[in-house]
Scaffold this motif. Structure first.
Motif, PDB file in Angstrom:
ATOM      1  N   UNK A 156      61.771  52.582  11.977  1.00 15.38           N
ATOM      2  CA  UNK A 156      62.830  53.598  11.943  1.00 15.38           C
ATOM      3  C   UNK A 156      64.206  52.928  11.818  1.00 15.38           C
ATOM      4  N   UNK A 157      64.989  53.336  10.811  1.00 19.81           N
ATOM      5  CA  UNK A 157      66.291  52.693  10.585  1.00 19.81           C
ATOM      6  C   UNK A 157      67.475  53.544  11.043  1.00 19.81           C
ATOM      7  N   UNK A 158      67.236  54.824  11.278  1.00 14.93           N
ATOM      8  CA  UNK A 158      68.312  55.697  11.744  1.00 14.93           C
ATOM      9  C   UNK A 158      68.758  55.233  13.136  1.00 14.93           C
ATOM     10  N   UNK A 189      57.222  53.106  14.419  1.00 16.66           N
ATOM     11  CA  UNK A 189      56.909  51.799  13.819  1.00 16.66           C
ATOM     12  C   UNK A 189      55.628  51.894  13.007  1.00 16.66           C
ATOM     13  N   UNK A 190      55.626  51.262  11.848  1.00 17.20           N
ATOM     14  CA  UNK A 190      54.432  51.263  11.004  1.00 17.20           C
ATOM     15  C   UNK A 190      54.568  50.167   9.966  1.00 17.20           C
ATOM     16  N   UNK A 222      60.901  48.014  23.317  1.00 13.68           N
ATOM     17  CA  UNK A 222      61.401  48.955  22.306  1.00 13.68           C
ATOM     18  C   UNK A 222      62.668  48.408  21.659  1.00 13.68           C
ATOM     19  N   UNK A 223      63.578  47.863  22.472  1.00 13.69           N
ATOM     20  CA  UNK A 223      64.839  47.308  21.949  1.00 13.69           C
ATOM     21  C   UNK A 223      64.603  46.080  21.070  1.00 13.69           C
ATOM     22  N   UNK A 224      63.584  45.295  21.408  1.00 16.36           N
ATOM     23  CA  UNK A 224      63.257  44.115  20.599  1.00 16.36           C
ATOM     24  C   UNK A 224      62.780  44.538  19.207  1.00 16.36           C
ATOM     25  N   UNK A 225      62.021  45.611  19.157  1.00 12.56           N
ATOM     26  CA  UNK A 225      61.411  46.066  17.896  1.00 12.56           C
ATOM     27  C   UNK A 225      62.378  46.905  17.053  1.00 12.56           C
ATOM     28  N   UNK A 226      63.102  47.810  17.715  1.00  9.27           N
ATOM     29  CA  UNK A 226      63.988  48.723  16.964  1.00  9.27           C
ATOM     30  C   UNK A 226      65.425  48.254  17.150  1.00  9.27           C
ATOM     31  N   UNK A 227      65.844  47.384  16.265  1.00  6.21           N
ATOM     32  CA  UNK A 227      67.159  46.752  16.395  1.00  6.21           C
ATOM     33  C   UNK A 227      68.298  47.763  16.253  1.00  6.21           C
ATOM     34  N   UNK A 228      68.064  48.816  15.497  1.00 10.34           N
ATOM     35  CA  UNK A 228      69.135  49.777  15.217  1.00 10.34           C
ATOM     36  C   UNK A 228      69.216  50.880  16.270  1.00 10.34           C
ATOM     37  N   UNK A 229      68.826  50.545  17.501  1.00  6.41           N
ATOM     38  CA  UNK A 229      68.947  51.521  18.578  1.00  6.41           C
ATOM     39  C   UNK A 229      69.798  50.912  19.684  1.00  6.41           C
ATOM     40  N   UNK A 230      70.288  51.768  20.576  1.00  4.73           N
ATOM     41  CA  UNK A 230      70.880  51.275  21.819  1.00  4.73           C
ATOM     42  C   UNK A 230      69.983  51.798  22.938  1.00  4.73           C
TER      43      UNK A 230
END
Length: 237
Positions: free
Chosen positions: A67-69, A61-62, A87-95
């Protein structure tokens, strides 16, 4: 300057701030019955749960963007959902798979996920030694997070079997001794990993000492790891 921006070169959106606030209220409420965490003061919660969780993934994050991957993450010994839920709240494109051996904690997480509208999260009741041997999970994750769980070498033994080759283990620690560093160097070598970096930093309010160890999976983990329940802690590598 905003403390998020100053320390992480990033700041949460209004929606993310609202989700953090909602998470705090749900944890405080759940804590009355379940004893989920000793950290309930709002400032402590922000620093020791939210900020600390996200500091471990600062590299994702920056100000330039998140990160979009698409990445598949596992959080071992998640407790009340840290670091995995922030982490899940911030990086939507993750599981994110939140794993804990205590069923009441996983039941609590399942009960709050709808309120947080986190469709990219699931919760699993399992021991780290067992999930690491499960073919559905072994060597399938891009990233493994582990915070406040066991010795550093045990943390390496729990996380590395779950990672794909090229995956990354993030081991969150408070203090870290030279002895622990040499211990984990020996452990990761046996587990198919290399220490990529060790970051030392201080928390922004209480100035507490923190470390994050980043371990890269470079080779397949031998089938004998993780060893049986309790062994990684009782007989560290």
């Amino acid at each position: 300057m905003d403390i998020w921006e100053e320390t992480l070169n990033w700041k949460p959106s209004l929606e993310q701030q609202e989700l953090f606030q909602c998470l705090y209220k749900l944890i405080v409420e759940g804590n009355r019955q379940l004893n989920l965490t000793r950290i309930t003061d709002p400032e402590d919660f922000w620093e020791k749960h939210l900020w600390d969780s996200l500091r471990g993934i600062k590299f994702l994050i920056s100000a330039e963007g998140i990160e979009t991957k698409k990445i598949k993450i596992i959080d071992l010994g998640t407790g009340a959902g840290f670091p995995g839920i922030p982490v899940a709240i911030i990086i939507k494109n993750c599981t994110v798979n939140l794993v804990d051996s205590t069923k009441k904690k996983i039941n609590f997480i399942d009960s709050i996920l709808p309120a947080l509208d986190l469709k990219n999260v699931k919760a699993t009741t399992c021991r780290a030694e067992e999930i690491g041997r499960d073919s559905q999970h072994r060597e399938t994750y891009d990233m493994a997070l582990i915070r406040a769980v066991a010795s550093v070498s045990a943390c390496a033994e729990y996380t590395l079997p779950l990672l794909k080759q090229g995956g990354l283990a993030v081991i969150y620690r408070g203090n870290l001794t030279d002895e622990e560093i040499s211990q984990i160097e020996n452990a990761v070598e046996q587990l198919g990993g290399v220490i990529e970096s060790i970051e030392q930093f201080n928390t922004p309010i209480s100035n507490s000492d923190r470390h994050c160890l980043y371990v890269r999976k470079v080779a397949s983990t031998p089938a004998k790891f993780p060893r049986g329940i309790g062994v990684p802690v009782q007989r560290p590598l």
